[in-house]
Design an enzyme around this catalytic site. Sequence first.
Site, PDB file in Angstrom:
ATOM      1  N   CYS A  83       0.867  -1.187   0.000  1.00  0.00           N
ATOM      2  CA  CYS A  83       0.000   0.000   0.000  1.00  0.00           C
ATOM      3  C   CYS A  83       0.901   1.234   0.000  1.00  0.00           C
ATOM      4  O   CYS A  83       2.057   1.153  -0.414  1.00  0.00           O
ATOM      5  CB  CYS A  83      -0.973  -0.027   1.176  1.00  0.00           C
ATOM      6  SG  CYS A  83      -0.209  -0.016   2.809  1.00  0.00           S
TER       7      CYS A  83
ATOM      8  N   ASN B 291       2.267   1.399   4.412  1.00  0.00           N
ATOM      9  CA  ASN B 291       2.551   0.114   5.080  1.00  0.00           C
ATOM     10  C   ASN B 291       2.229   0.177   6.583  1.00  0.00           C
ATOM     11  O   ASN B 291       2.898  -0.461   7.398  1.00  0.00           O
ATOM     12  CB  ASN B 291       4.004  -0.334   4.844  1.00  0.00           C
ATOM     13  CG  ASN B 291       4.293  -1.783   5.243  1.00  0.00           C
ATOM     14  OD1 ASN B 291       5.411  -2.110   5.619  1.00  0.00           O
ATOM     15  ND2 ASN B 291       3.314  -2.658   5.169  1.00  0.00           N
TER      16      ASN B 291
ATOM     17  N   CYS C 103      -1.496   0.650   7.367  1.00  0.00           N
ATOM     18  CA  CYS C 103      -2.934   0.344   7.469  1.00  0.00           C
ATOM     19  C   CYS C 103      -3.333  -0.867   6.607  1.00  0.00           C
ATOM     20  O   CYS C 103      -3.584  -1.949   7.133  1.00  0.00           O
ATOM     21  CB  CYS C 103      -3.790   1.558   7.079  1.00  0.00           C
ATOM     22  SG  CYS C 103      -3.549   2.988   8.153  1.00  0.00           S
ATOM     23  N   ARG C 104      -3.394  -0.684   5.294  1.00  0.00           N
ATOM     24  CA  ARG C 104      -3.973  -1.729   4.438  1.00  0.00           C
ATOM     25  C   ARG C 104      -3.066  -2.945   4.251  1.00  0.00           C
ATOM     26  O   ARG C 104      -3.510  -4.094   4.453  1.00  0.00           O
ATOM     27  CB  ARG C 104      -4.351  -1.139   3.069  1.00  0.00           C
ATOM     28  CG  ARG C 104      -5.496  -0.157   3.152  1.00  0.00           C
ATOM     29  CD  ARG C 104      -5.608   0.673   1.898  1.00  0.00           C
ATOM     30  NE  ARG C 104      -4.461   1.578   1.757  1.00  0.00           N
ATOM     31  CZ  ARG C 104      -4.224   2.331   0.689  1.00  0.00           C
ATOM     32  NH1 ARG C 104      -5.029   2.255  -0.356  1.00  0.00           N
ATOM     33  NH2 ARG C 104      -3.176   3.139   0.682  1.00  0.00           N
ATOM     34  N   SER C 105      -1.808  -2.729   3.858  1.00  0.00           N
ATOM     35  CA  SER C 105      -0.973  -3.912   3.581  1.00  0.00           C
ATOM     36  C   SER C 105      -0.600  -4.699   4.846  1.00  0.00           C
ATOM     37  O   SER C 105      -0.530  -5.933   4.785  1.00  0.00           O
ATOM     38  CB  SER C 105       0.256  -3.561   2.730  1.00  0.00           C
ATOM     39  OG  SER C 105       1.100  -2.653   3.358  1.00  0.00           O
TER      40      SER C 105
ATOM     41  N   ASP D   8      -8.096   3.825   1.059  1.00  0.00           N
ATOM     42  CA  ASP D   8      -7.181   4.264   2.107  1.00  0.00           C
ATOM     43  C   ASP D   8      -7.993   4.747   3.325  1.00  0.00           C
ATOM     44  O   ASP D   8      -8.756   5.700   3.211  1.00  0.00           O
ATOM     45  CB  ASP D   8      -6.330   5.403   1.530  1.00  0.00           C
ATOM     46  CG  ASP D   8      -5.307   5.919   2.504  1.00  0.00           C
ATOM     47  OD1 ASP D   8      -5.356   5.544   3.689  1.00  0.00           O
ATOM     48  OD2 ASP D   8      -4.453   6.713   2.076  1.00  0.00           O
TER      49      ASP D   8
HETATM   50  P1  4NP Z   1      -1.817   2.778   4.113  1.00  0.00           P
HETATM   51  O1  4NP Z   1      -2.494   4.111   4.704  1.00  0.00           O
HETATM   52  O2  4NP Z   1      -1.252   3.135   2.776  1.00  0.00           O
HETATM   53  O3  4NP Z   1      -2.961   1.841   4.028  1.00  0.00           O
HETATM   54  O4  4NP Z   1      -0.763   2.368   5.122  1.00  0.00           O
HETATM   55  C1  4NP Z   1      -1.819   5.328   4.841  1.00  0.00           C
HETATM   56  C2  4NP Z   1      -0.954   5.519   5.901  1.00  0.00           C
HETATM   57  C3  4NP Z   1      -0.332   6.733   6.079  1.00  0.00           C
HETATM   58  C4  4NP Z   1      -0.557   7.751   5.175  1.00  0.00           C
HETATM   59  C5  4NP Z   1      -1.418   7.566   4.115  1.00  0.00           C
HETATM   60  C6  4NP Z   1      -2.044   6.345   3.951  1.00  0.00           C
HETATM   61  N1  4NP Z   1       0.058   9.001   5.372  1.00  0.00           N
HETATM   62  O5  4NP Z   1      -0.288   9.960   4.645  1.00  0.00           O
HETATM   63  O6  4NP Z   1       0.949   9.126   6.251  1.00  0.00           O
END
Ligand code: 4NP
Length: 165
Positions: free
Chosen positions: A8, A11, A13-15, A126
């Site tokens: 993602c 790294n 939340c989703r992955s 996201d």
């Molecule tokens: P992820 O979510 O891609 O599912 O881990 C996010 C985590 C952090 C951020 C964006 C999306 N951020 O902007 O810091």
Amino acid sequence: MLRVLFVCLGNICRSPTADGVFRSMVASAGLSDQVEVDSAGTAAWHIGKTPDPRTIKAAAERGYDLSVLRARQALATDFDQFDYVLAMDLENLSNLRALKPAAARTDPQLFLRSFARRFNSDEVPDPYYGGADGFEQVLDLVEDACEGLLADIRQRLNQRAKETP
Ligand code: 4NP
């Protein structure tokens, strides 16, 4: 050994959710010695961090322990190391295509489009800037596609077993 990498943006939340869910399904299937699971982000922001506390909490409520995971960034070498490189959304896919060396083995693919069965969607949205519902939705989508992925991996392992008597 078959190796799976979930990717993602951050790294956190989703992955990591997909990593924990799939690791647990692989263990329940008795395939932990044949399938390796990892996750990464296209961005470098959270390297070394644990998953987001909201992600850890939502996953724990469904019986998945994500607290041992640590964020890392996706690497050009991942496309030779892994048999599946699975993007959570179209932006991740586009960033992975740009990172992949031309001669590398494994093309990145969209996780849901390739493996979801109950849900008909391309992207795991996201959840970072939204509410608790977003984290539940991530789990719903990820659990569905992980089941499809496990079925695909079982087929590949069976095929390999037939080819190598
Ligand atoms: P992820 O979510 O891609 O599912 O881990 C996010 C985590 C952090 C951020 C964006 C999306 N951020 O902007 O810091």
